[in-house]
Design an enzyme around this catalytic site. Structure first.
Site, PDB file in Angstrom:
ATOM      1  CE  LYS A   4      68.243  22.564 -83.595  1.00 38.07           C
ATOM      2  NZ  LYS A   4      68.947  23.789 -83.182  1.00 38.07           N
TER       3      LYS A   4
HETATM    4  P1  NAD Z   1      60.800  30.808 -80.897  1.00 35.17           P
HETATM    5  O1  NAD Z   1      59.858  29.696 -81.090  1.00 35.17           O
HETATM    6  O2  NAD Z   1      60.994  31.380 -79.527  1.00 35.17           O
HETATM    7  O3  NAD Z   1      60.384  32.038 -81.852  1.00 35.17           O
HETATM    8  C1  NAD Z   1      60.158  31.904 -83.219  1.00 35.17           C
HETATM    9  C2  NAD Z   1      59.513  33.181 -83.727  1.00 35.17           C
HETATM   10  O4  NAD Z   1      59.340  33.087 -85.140  1.00 35.17           O
HETATM   11  C3  NAD Z   1      58.129  33.451 -83.154  1.00 35.17           C
HETATM   12  O5  NAD Z   1      57.954  34.834 -82.963  1.00 35.17           O
HETATM   13  C4  NAD Z   1      57.200  32.968 -84.263  1.00 35.17           C
HETATM   14  O6  NAD Z   1      55.921  33.576 -84.238  1.00 35.17           O
HETATM   15  C5  NAD Z   1      58.005  33.404 -85.465  1.00 35.17           C
HETATM   16  N1  NAD Z   1      57.617  32.698 -86.680  1.00 35.17           N
HETATM   17  C6  NAD Z   1      57.301  31.394 -86.826  1.00 35.17           C
HETATM   18  N2  NAD Z   1      56.952  31.143 -88.100  1.00 35.17           N
HETATM   19  C7  NAD Z   1      57.079  32.296 -88.755  1.00 35.17           C
HETATM   20  C8  NAD Z   1      56.871  32.685 -90.096  1.00 35.17           C
HETATM   21  N3  NAD Z   1      56.464  31.801 -91.003  1.00 35.17           N
HETATM   22  N4  NAD Z   1      57.101  33.979 -90.434  1.00 35.17           N
HETATM   23  C9  NAD Z   1      57.511  34.870 -89.500  1.00 35.17           C
HETATM   24  N5  NAD Z   1      57.722  34.564 -88.222  1.00 35.17           N
HETATM   25  C10 NAD Z   1      57.509  33.303 -87.861  1.00 35.17           C
HETATM   26  O7  NAD Z   1      62.185  30.328 -81.516  1.00 35.17           O
HETATM   27  P2  NAD Z   1      63.636  30.874 -81.210  1.00 35.17           P
HETATM   28  O8  NAD Z   1      64.238  30.060 -80.121  1.00 35.17           O
HETATM   29  O9  NAD Z   1      63.603  32.369 -81.073  1.00 35.17           O
HETATM   30  O10 NAD Z   1      64.410  30.473 -82.554  1.00 35.17           O
HETATM   31  C11 NAD Z   1      64.347  31.280 -83.739  1.00 35.17           C
HETATM   32  C12 NAD Z   1      65.459  30.846 -84.680  1.00 35.17           C
HETATM   33  O11 NAD Z   1      66.721  30.992 -84.030  1.00 35.17           O
HETATM   34  C13 NAD Z   1      65.402  29.387 -85.145  1.00 35.17           C
HETATM   35  O12 NAD Z   1      65.936  29.310 -86.452  1.00 35.17           O
HETATM   36  C14 NAD Z   1      66.332  28.693 -84.176  1.00 35.17           C
HETATM   37  O13 NAD Z   1      66.837  27.480 -84.696  1.00 35.17           O
HETATM   38  C15 NAD Z   1      67.410  29.751 -84.051  1.00 35.17           C
HETATM   39  N6  NAD Z   1      68.232  29.650 -82.854  1.00 35.17           N
HETATM   40  C16 NAD Z   1      67.685  29.652 -81.606  1.00 35.17           C
HETATM   41  C17 NAD Z   1      68.519  29.588 -80.496  1.00 35.17           C
HETATM   42  C18 NAD Z   1      67.985  29.688 -79.093  1.00 35.17           C
HETATM   43  O14 NAD Z   1      68.801  29.763 -78.160  1.00 35.17           O
HETATM   44  N7  NAD Z   1      66.679  29.716 -78.871  1.00 35.17           N
HETATM   45  C19 NAD Z   1      69.913  29.481 -80.665  1.00 35.17           C
HETATM   46  C20 NAD Z   1      70.434  29.484 -81.962  1.00 35.17           C
HETATM   47  C21 NAD Z   1      69.588  29.567 -83.049  1.00 35.17           C
END
Ligand code: NAD
Length: 432
Positions: free
Chosen positions: A124
């Site tokens: 990571k």
């Molecule tokens: P992103 O940045 O696209 O979206 C994050 C979302 O969470 C946004 O809508 C943001 O406004 C919201 N957010 C941030 N802080 C917040 C809070 N305090 N309360 C409520 N909402 C809040 O990120 P993402 O890629 O969608 O990732 C989201 C989660 O999924 C993370 O934990 C990430 O590690 C995990 N994840 C992502 C992927 C991927 O392919 N992008 C894969 C596996 C896991």
């Protein structure tokens, strides 16, 4: 494999707590790890390896900002384990990104790639910065400098980054360009790239789509009727918004979604395409037409059938776990449920589908992207989604089968399967 630059210490002899405490992210992952290690009877010498990282790199990232002043950011790349293949894991930009968090997420990647049985290890990255207050040019300079600084531990057969929180396909394009300008054209060095630069069809939707597949399989095997079921989704970024857009195919009704600014609710079901357009235009889901505004905390505690945390870690914790009403919690985010909360939910008879299974669709299609880049051959989106479907369903059925046979929760079963695979690979390679 040599061990170097490792700063974390294993604590094989440390007594394990009888009740899950609230822990920092790395301790929390190791808490789940220890439960599984106990379950499979893993030797202490192997625990010492898995409870620490192979390599942890902390770098200085100086960036000339638009107003002329120099800002010095701190970046991290943690490589946890590569017994089963090259290190693989996203890079996040966030003010709270620190070594503990990145270390925890690297370890989770090792277990995740093993659960879905793709030939990668776990890593990571993160840069401690607030991208919300940075211009596009500042983010580009930051990304290029960070990539150059960590480039000597990257490689298509060594370590392959991907997007995560606050990083996207554009960030990956800059990373690929920065790496390629030093080492020659290398699209396979990152995944989650724009399709025009060798990205895979279906990668953007893959994590959310994988969560939908997982929910469908879980509902079938656990007798949960999804027809008309209500769903609340915390987070409306890449994962949450794709999940919300696709889950309607299962007959569910998404009644609440949220982002960092707040949550919107409609008990009759939200018009997700309209909320998506509103969010794109206004920058937030808040005030989308036909919705009532609630808080993120209230969203988590709604009386819904399915709760999908898809934002940040530790949002379900000791403080609110006993107020969660959903029958099934599907962890789209990484580490959204703390160990203490996990126990509360388990005692209350709730089902938790763990992150290392539920959100593995993203890394799975990243693997397909890497394969396509190496083969220099593009797959159609139907093929990508069909292969994703197969991989997720196989992983679900392995985890559910193990949970049933051993009479253990899904998380413990997923970790147990992953630990056995990684331990066996480490032994086969003669690492130990
Ligand atoms: P992103 O940045 O696209 O979206 C994050 C979302 O969470 C946004 O809508 C943001 O406004 C919201 N957010 C941030 N802080 C917040 C809070 N305090 N309360 C409520 N909402 C809040 O990120 P993402 O890629 O969608 O990732 C989201 C989660 O999924 C993370 O934990 C990430 O590690 C995990 N994840 C992502 C992927 C991927 O392919 N992008 C894969 C596996 C896991």
């Amino acid at each position: 494999m040599q061990r170097e630059e490792t700063v974390s210490e294993a604590e094989p002899g440390k007594p394990r707590p009888t009740r899950a405490p609230e822990l920092n992210p790395f301790e929390a992952v190791n808490y789940f790890f220890d439960r599984a290690a106990d379950h499979i009877g893993l030797k202490d010498e192997m625990r010492a390896i898995f409870r620490s990282s192979y390599r942890e790199l902390t770098v200085q990232v100086p960036v000339r900002m638009d107003d002329g002043h120099l800002e010095v950011f701190t970046g991290y790349r943690v490589q946890h384990n590569a017994a089963r293949g090259p290190y693989k894991g996203g890079v996040r930009y966030h003010p709270d990104a620190d070594l503990d968090e990145v270390r925890a997420l690297a370890s989770l990647m090792t277990w995740k790639t093993a659960v879905v049985d793709i030939p990668f290890g776990g890593a990571k990255g993160g840069v401690q910065c607030d991208p919300k207050v940075m211009s596009v040019r500042e983010k580009e300079r930051l990304t290029r400098r960070f990539t150059q600084t960590i480039s000597y531990i990257l490689g298509i057969n060594r370590d392959i980054p991907a997007p995560d929180v606050n990083t996207d396909a554009q960030t990956m394009a800059w990373m690929m360009d920065a790496y390629s300008s030093r080492y020659g054209y290398t699209p396979a060095i990152v995944t989650g790239k724009p399709v025009e630069l060798g990205g895979s069809f279906g990668r953007a939707a893959a994590t959310g789509r994988g969560v939908v597949y997982c929910l469908e399989d879980a509902a079938r095997d656990l007798d949960i009727n999804l027809d008309g079921a209500t769903v609340a989704v915390q987070g409306f970024g890449n994962v949450g918004s794709w999940f919300a857009r696709l889950v309607g195919d299962l007959g569910c009704r998404v009644v609440a979604v949220s982002d960092v600014r707040g949550a919107v609710y409609n008990p009759n079901g939200l018009e997700i395409p309209a909320v998506f357009d509103w969010s794109n235009e206004s920058g937030s889901v808040v005030d989308a037409p036909g919705t009532e505004t609630i808080t993120n905390d209230e969203l988590l505690e709604l009386d819904v059938d399915v709760l999908v945390p898809a934002a940040l870690d530790r949002v379900i914790n000791e403080g609110n776990a006993d107020r969660i009403k959903a029958r099934i919690v599907v962890e789209a985010a990484n580490h959204p449920v703390t160990p203490a909360a996990d126990e509360v939910l388990h005692r209350a008879g709730k089902i938790v589908v763990p992150d290392i299974l539920a959100n593995a669709g993203g890394v799975t299609v990243s693997y397909f992207e890497w394969v396509q880049n190496i083969q220099q051959f593009r797959w159609e989106e139907e093929q990508v989604n069909a292969e994703l479907r197969k991989t997720m369903s196989r992983a679900w059925s392995n985890v559910h089968g193990r949970a049933t046979v051993d009479a253990i929760p899904l998380r413990l079963a997923a970790f147990a399967i992953a630990l056995e695979k990684v331990e066996y690979a480490d032994r086969l390679r003669g690492y130990v």
